[in-house]
Design a protein around this motif. Sequence first.
Motif, PDB file in Angstrom:
ATOM      1  N   LYS A 189       4.084   5.855  -5.331  1.00  0.00           N
ATOM      2  CA  LYS A 189       4.129   5.915  -6.785  1.00  0.00           C
ATOM      3  C   LYS A 189       3.083   6.897  -7.301  1.00  0.00           C
ATOM      4  O   LYS A 189       3.371   7.718  -8.180  1.00  0.00           O
ATOM      5  N   ASN A 190       1.880   6.848  -6.754  1.00  0.00           N
ATOM      6  CA  ASN A 190       0.827   7.778  -7.154  1.00  0.00           C
ATOM      7  C   ASN A 190       1.203   9.224  -6.840  1.00  0.00           C
ATOM      8  O   ASN A 190       0.968  10.124  -7.650  1.00  0.00           O
ATOM      9  N   GLN A 191       1.781   9.450  -5.673  1.00  0.00           N
ATOM     10  CA  GLN A 191       2.221  10.804  -5.315  1.00  0.00           C
ATOM     11  C   GLN A 191       3.292  11.300  -6.278  1.00  0.00           C
ATOM     12  O   GLN A 191       3.276  12.454  -6.704  1.00  0.00           O
ATOM     13  N   TYR A 192       4.226  10.427  -6.627  1.00  0.00           N
ATOM     14  CA  TYR A 192       5.292  10.791  -7.553  1.00  0.00           C
ATOM     15  C   TYR A 192       4.712  11.155  -8.916  1.00  0.00           C
ATOM     16  O   TYR A 192       5.082  12.161  -9.515  1.00  0.00           O
ATOM     17  N   LEU A 193       3.814  10.302  -9.412  1.00  0.00           N
ATOM     18  CA  LEU A 193       3.226  10.566 -10.721  1.00  0.00           C
ATOM     19  C   LEU A 193       2.385  11.843 -10.706  1.00  0.00           C
ATOM     20  O   LEU A 193       2.420  12.622 -11.680  1.00  0.00           O
ATOM     21  N   ASN A 194       1.657  12.092  -9.664  1.00  0.00           N
ATOM     22  CA  ASN A 194       0.879  13.337  -9.545  1.00  0.00           C
ATOM     23  C   ASN A 194       1.792  14.548  -9.496  1.00  0.00           C
ATOM     24  O   ASN A 194       1.483  15.585 -10.093  1.00  0.00           O
ATOM     25  N   GLN A 195       2.905  14.427  -8.829  1.00  0.00           N
ATOM     26  CA  GLN A 195       3.862  15.532  -8.748  1.00  0.00           C
ATOM     27  C   GLN A 195       4.453  15.806 -10.139  1.00  0.00           C
ATOM     28  O   GLN A 195       4.621  16.953 -10.518  1.00  0.00           O
ATOM     29  N   LYS A 196       4.759  14.760 -10.882  1.00  0.00           N
ATOM     30  CA  LYS A 196       5.288  14.944 -12.240  1.00  0.00           C
ATOM     31  C   LYS A 196       4.266  15.624 -13.147  1.00  0.00           C
ATOM     32  O   LYS A 196       4.622  16.434 -13.992  1.00  0.00           O
ATOM     33  N   LEU A 197       2.995  15.288 -12.968  1.00  0.00           N
ATOM     34  CA  LEU A 197       1.947  15.904 -13.786  1.00  0.00           C
ATOM     35  C   LEU A 197       1.822  17.395 -13.478  1.00  0.00           C
ATOM     36  O   LEU A 197       1.596  18.205 -14.375  1.00  0.00           O
ATOM     37  N   ILE A 198       1.972  17.761 -12.227  1.00  0.00           N
ATOM     38  CA  ILE A 198       1.868  19.166 -11.829  1.00  0.00           C
ATOM     39  C   ILE A 198       3.033  19.961 -12.401  1.00  0.00           C
ATOM     40  O   ILE A 198       2.868  21.086 -12.867  1.00  0.00           O
ATOM     41  N   VAL A 199       4.235  19.382 -12.384  1.00  0.00           N
ATOM     42  CA  VAL A 199       5.427  20.070 -12.862  1.00  0.00           C
ATOM     43  C   VAL A 199       5.359  20.284 -14.380  1.00  0.00           C
ATOM     44  O   VAL A 199       5.770  21.319 -14.905  1.00  0.00           O
ATOM     45  N   LEU A 200       4.837  19.323 -15.099  1.00  0.00           N
ATOM     46  CA  LEU A 200       4.754  19.430 -16.558  1.00  0.00           C
ATOM     47  C   LEU A 200       3.724  20.458 -16.882  1.00  0.00           C
ATOM     48  O   LEU A 200       3.630  21.303 -17.548  1.00  0.00           O
TER      49      LEU A 200
ATOM     50  N   GLN B 229       0.832  -1.205   0.000  1.00  0.00           N
ATOM     51  CA  GLN B 229       0.000   0.000   0.000  1.00  0.00           C
ATOM     52  C   GLN B 229       0.867   1.255   0.000  1.00  0.00           C
ATOM     53  O   GLN B 229       0.575   2.223  -0.708  1.00  0.00           O
ATOM     54  N   THR B 230       1.917   1.247   0.782  1.00  0.00           N
ATOM     55  CA  THR B 230       2.810   2.402   0.873  1.00  0.00           C
ATOM     56  C   THR B 230       3.505   2.656  -0.460  1.00  0.00           C
ATOM     57  O   THR B 230       3.587   3.805  -0.913  1.00  0.00           O
ATOM     58  N   LEU B 231       4.012   1.593  -1.088  1.00  0.00           N
ATOM     59  CA  LEU B 231       4.683   1.758  -2.379  1.00  0.00           C
ATOM     60  C   LEU B 231       3.713   2.270  -3.438  1.00  0.00           C
ATOM     61  O   LEU B 231       4.066   3.129  -4.255  1.00  0.00           O
ATOM     62  N   LYS B 232       2.496   1.766  -3.432  1.00  0.00           N
ATOM     63  CA  LYS B 232       1.490   2.238  -4.381  1.00  0.00           C
ATOM     64  C   LYS B 232       1.166   3.712  -4.152  1.00  0.00           C
ATOM     65  O   LYS B 232       1.079   4.495  -5.101  1.00  0.00           O
ATOM     66  N   GLN B 233       1.028   4.081  -2.898  1.00  0.00           N
ATOM     67  CA  GLN B 233       0.738   5.475  -2.554  1.00  0.00           C
ATOM     68  C   GLN B 233       1.889   6.393  -2.969  1.00  0.00           C
ATOM     69  O   GLN B 233       1.665   7.467  -3.537  1.00  0.00           O
TER      70      GLN B 233
END
Length: 76
Positions: free
Chosen positions: A65-76, A59-63
Amino acid sequence: MVKLNNFYHPDELREGLSDFVDRNNNQRCHESLNNLTPADVYFGRGDAILKRREEIKKQTLKQRKNQYLNQKLIVL
């Protein structure tokens, strides 16, 4: 722990030893027991604890990963 303390009465020593044994067997995780306490292994709780830890890890790794991907979307 016992050697570091001064015991002035046999009852103090007994209490200190009792506390040490309790902590060692019921609270302190042992690396050789997959970071379980001896009491967990003795009473058969080890498998359930390890299974729950694995679920939490997934659960932690999934969370993360989702936070990382959301952060990348915001930066782009």
